[in-house]
Design an enzyme around this catalytic site. Structure first.
Site, mmCIF file in Angstrom:
data_model
loop_
_atom_site.group_PDB
_atom_site.id
_atom_site.type_symbol
_atom_site.label_atom_id
_atom_site.label_comp_id
_atom_site.label_asym_id
_atom_site.label_seq_id
_atom_site.Cartn_x
_atom_site.Cartn_y
_atom_site.Cartn_z
ATOM 1 N N SER A 48 28.749 86.400 5.642
ATOM 2 C CA SER A 48 28.948 88.031 5.857
ATOM 3 C C SER A 48 30.213 88.195 5.038
ATOM 4 O O SER A 48 31.069 87.546 4.678
ATOM 5 C CB SER A 48 29.063 88.246 7.403
ATOM 6 O OG SER A 48 29.449 89.407 7.459
ATOM 7 N N TYR A 83 32.574 86.936 15.905
ATOM 8 C CA TYR A 83 31.829 86.830 14.751
ATOM 9 C C TYR A 83 32.411 86.643 13.573
ATOM 10 O O TYR A 83 31.903 85.858 12.841
ATOM 11 C CB TYR A 83 31.093 88.221 14.806
ATOM 12 C CG TYR A 83 30.054 88.251 13.777
ATOM 13 C CD1 TYR A 83 28.763 87.709 13.586
ATOM 14 C CD2 TYR A 83 30.257 89.048 12.535
ATOM 15 C CE1 TYR A 83 27.844 88.026 12.691
ATOM 16 C CE2 TYR A 83 29.245 89.335 11.558
ATOM 17 C CZ TYR A 83 28.006 88.451 11.730
ATOM 18 O OH TYR A 83 27.010 88.609 10.638
#
Length: 682
Positions: free
Chosen positions: A559, A572
């Site tokens: 990401s 996350y």
């Protein structure tokens, strides 16, 4: 001249072909051919013209349609008899068939066209039934043919398919007016009839009569007694050993060119491998041209008992592979001439492991599976021949004349170029939806076989079904936090396709919370699924990639958050940073094995994302003060390109990274974020 209505003749031919082709004991996939003759009006002269409709080159009887038929004028085809230059130049007649074609479209005529056109019967079937080939390959096949069928079926000695064989069969029918067909030595059967129904009935009668004779008069133990220690392992033990050996065997079979694999532990295969005669019979190879063109002249047989350890078996398989390559090269050198095509590869296409089963290989999953089906047919043939007589296939010299036939080479050259990911097997985690599903879809479109791994088995299988048959994709259950579950998914993959070439660590989830609201359970869950899960998947897959020795790709869907510090996202983003560094670490460690490891850093993918649909989207929208339905547009507006990132864009990057154009790229992270300056790599 046959006056049967042409539409009726064609429909009856197609229906008959589909019925015959649907039964594996009657003929193999893409094997055999059928025909019908009828009369149409010539659109030029307005006069009636007699035509031959015959299954064209490369078609399959079970799925034959009108487009798969070659259509020829019988008067022109039969006139070729007058210009036939003799058996030494009979290959020239195949090109002459093109000048006999009628109308536009249709399939290319096959080498067996002469058999159908020259035989004086309205309907003709040429088939490769197990029972028929058993008689055809028996040492005293001619005597057995007379004994079993009387004068109704006539023996035709072995001859390579072609124009002369068509002349031979035509002469047999003319000289034996009561005959309904013939046994073709070493090859198969041909039958005929005045109607489509009669031709099919005669074909089935020959096959059923041959099988009934084998059943009634054959040896109850045609393969001899059992070899002590070579019988089948228990089902779970058999599966585990097959999965452990599969990467090694695929690597051996792919020494010259990459291959896909198929595994079968059919009880008939296991029985054969456990028998006394298996080594001698396997060494004789197959006989029917359709068989050995897909299985090579003989298989590679492991000569160890069923309970031999995996390491011992691997060591012996590698020794046998060296010997197999030497033997095949000697076979080529012994029979090749200056005009022969170059050797096409010396690796086995069939590998037999006693107690475990059969591994078969091909350039596609379908051809790998079909090769195994052909060898099973060959086992059935050997059983029948040994039950009544002695199995005596055609000579290696004759096999070579077909395997390296100029006409076969031309057929291979006409095949379309393979797609970029052909022969590659991709395992994608979290692939039942969102980014993972888009990746699986793109890789399948590029020619890869895909294993869709997901926590939800039903959804994984449904997603695989959307991509095609099990020759293209399968769905497996995989909890990436469970090492045993991952091992099971890897086993499923290697048993389905032979091995693994591409691993995409995509499975993920997210909980958007600020630091003080993030619980220890939140932290552990996200790290278990993404950091630990990616590690476990990479570790299990690396064993396969290394053992295969074929290189490979590992892709992490990380990401932009792995480098960009956004608010309310501690767990996350931290686990994504963990994944990003795994890419660098594994690129260094696996590089010596030819395995590339790269990562992709997407921006928030809202549409089609399982993560966003499960609550993450609402949380992120609240964090940024926008409506959830506007979150994708919000993300787009903060990028340099002002474009929303979709699952397909991530899939595009995976396709490029795992394709042929970036063969020298490893340890790279590719941003797929439409340009987020704060996430630029430094």
């Amino acid at each position: 001249m046959n006056s049967e209505n042409p539409t009726t003749a064609k429909h009856a031919l197609l229906a008959r072909s589909n019925r015959l082709g649907a039964e594996p004991h009657i003929t193999n996939y893409a094997g055999g051919n059928t025909s019908a003759k009828g009369v149409e009006t010539d659109p030029v002269t307005g006069e009636p013209v007699e035509l031959l409709w015959v299954k064209g080159s490369g078609g399959d009887l079970g799925t034959l349609t009108e487009q798969g038929l070659a259509v020829l004028r019988l008067d022109r085809m039969r006139a070729l008899v007058d210009v036939y230059p003799g058996v030494e130049r009979e290959d020239e007649m195949v090109a002459a068939f093109d000048f006999c074609l009628h109308g536009k479209g249709g399939a290319a005529p096959s080498i067996d066209t002469a058999m159908h056109g020259l035989v004086d019967a309205p309907h003709v079937d040429h088939l490769h039934p197990d029972a028929g080939i058993a008689i055809a390959t028996a040492a005293d096949g001619e005597r057995l043919t007379a004994e079993i069928f009387g004068g109704k079926v006539v023996w035709v000695p072995w001859r390579r398919p072609g124009f002369q064989l068509g002349l031979d069969i035509a002469a047999v029918k003319e000289q034996n007016p009561d005959a309904i067909g013939c046994i073709l030595g070493g090859h198969g059967i041909t039958a005929w009839g005045e109607t489509s129904e009669e031709s099919e009935r005669n074909s089935r009668w020959i096959i059923d009569t041959a099988q009934a004779h084998i059943d009634a008069h054959g040896d109850a133990k045609p393969f001899g007694g059992e070899r002590a220690g070579f019988g089948p392992l228990a089902a779970e033990e058999r599966r585990a050993k097959a999965a452990a050996l599969a990467p090694t065997i695929r690597g051996l079979a792919s020494h010259d060119r990459p291959m896909l694999g198929h595994f079968s532990d059919d009880e008939r295969v296991l029985h054969f491998l456990g028998s006394e005669k298996a080594p001698a019979l396997a060494a004789l190879g197959t006989s029917c041209p359709d068989h050995f063109l897909r299985t090579k002249v003989k298989p590679m047989l492991l000569d160890l008992p069923a309970d031999a350890g995996v390491e011992e078996s691997i060591h012996r398989l590698k020794e046998l592979h060296e010997q197999y390559r030497a033997d095949y090269t000697a076979y080529y050198d012994a029979h090749a001439t200056a005009e022969s095509p170059a050797i096409r590869g010396a690796d086995p296409l069939i590998v037999l492991v006693p107690g475990v089963g059969m591994f078969s290989f091909g350039a596609t999953k379908q051809t790998a599976r079909v090769a195994g089906e052909f060898y099973l047919n060959a086992i059935n043939v050997m059983r029948g021949a040994e039950a009544l007589s002695t199995y005596a296939p055609i000579s290696d010299a004759e096999k070579f004349r077909i395997e390296y036939w100029a006409l076969e080479e031309a057929k291979l050259q006409r095949m379309p170029a393979p797609k970029s990911h052909a022969t590659r097997v991709a395992l994608v985690t979290g692939a039942a939806s969102g980014i993972g599903k888009a990746i699986a879809t793109r890789l399948a479109a590029e020619g890869a076989c895909v294993v869709i791994a997901d926590l939800d088995l039903e959804k994984a299988q449904a997603a695989a079904g959307e991509l095609g048959s099990t020759d293209v994709a399968i769905g497996v259950q995989a909890n990436v936090t469970d090492a045993a579950a991952i091992d099971r998914a890897i086993e499923d993959a290697v048993l389905a396709f032979g091995g693994i070439d591409i691993v995409v660590n995509n499975a993920g989830l997210s909980l958007s919370k600020p630091l003080l609201e993030t619980t220890e359970a939140d932290w552990d869950l996200q790290h278990d699924v993404m950091a630990k899960g990616s590690f476990l998947v990479a570790k299990a897959a690396a064993r396969v990639l290394i053992e295969q020795g074929m290189g490979g790709d590992v892709i992490y869907i990380s990401s932009k958050n792995s480098v960009f510090a956004g608010p309310n996202n501690i767990a996350y983003s931290a686990t994504k940073a963990d994944q990003a560094h795994q890419v660098r670490l594994l690129a260094v460690e696996l590089g010596e094995h030819g395995v590339k490891v790269n990562g992709i850093n997407p921006d928030g993918v809202v549409r089609g994302s399982g993560i966003f649909a499960s609550g993450w989207g609402a949380n992120r929208a609240a964090t940024y003060g926008v409506d959830e339905q506007d979150l994708g547009a919000f993300y787009a507006q903060r990028t340099i390109l002002k474009r929303e990132v979709l699952p397909e864009h991530v899939a595009n990057a995976v396709a490029v990274l795992t394709g042929p154009d970036l063969s020298h790229t490893t340890g790279l992270h590719i941003p797929v974020d439409a340009g987020v300056a704060a996430a630029f790599l430094r």
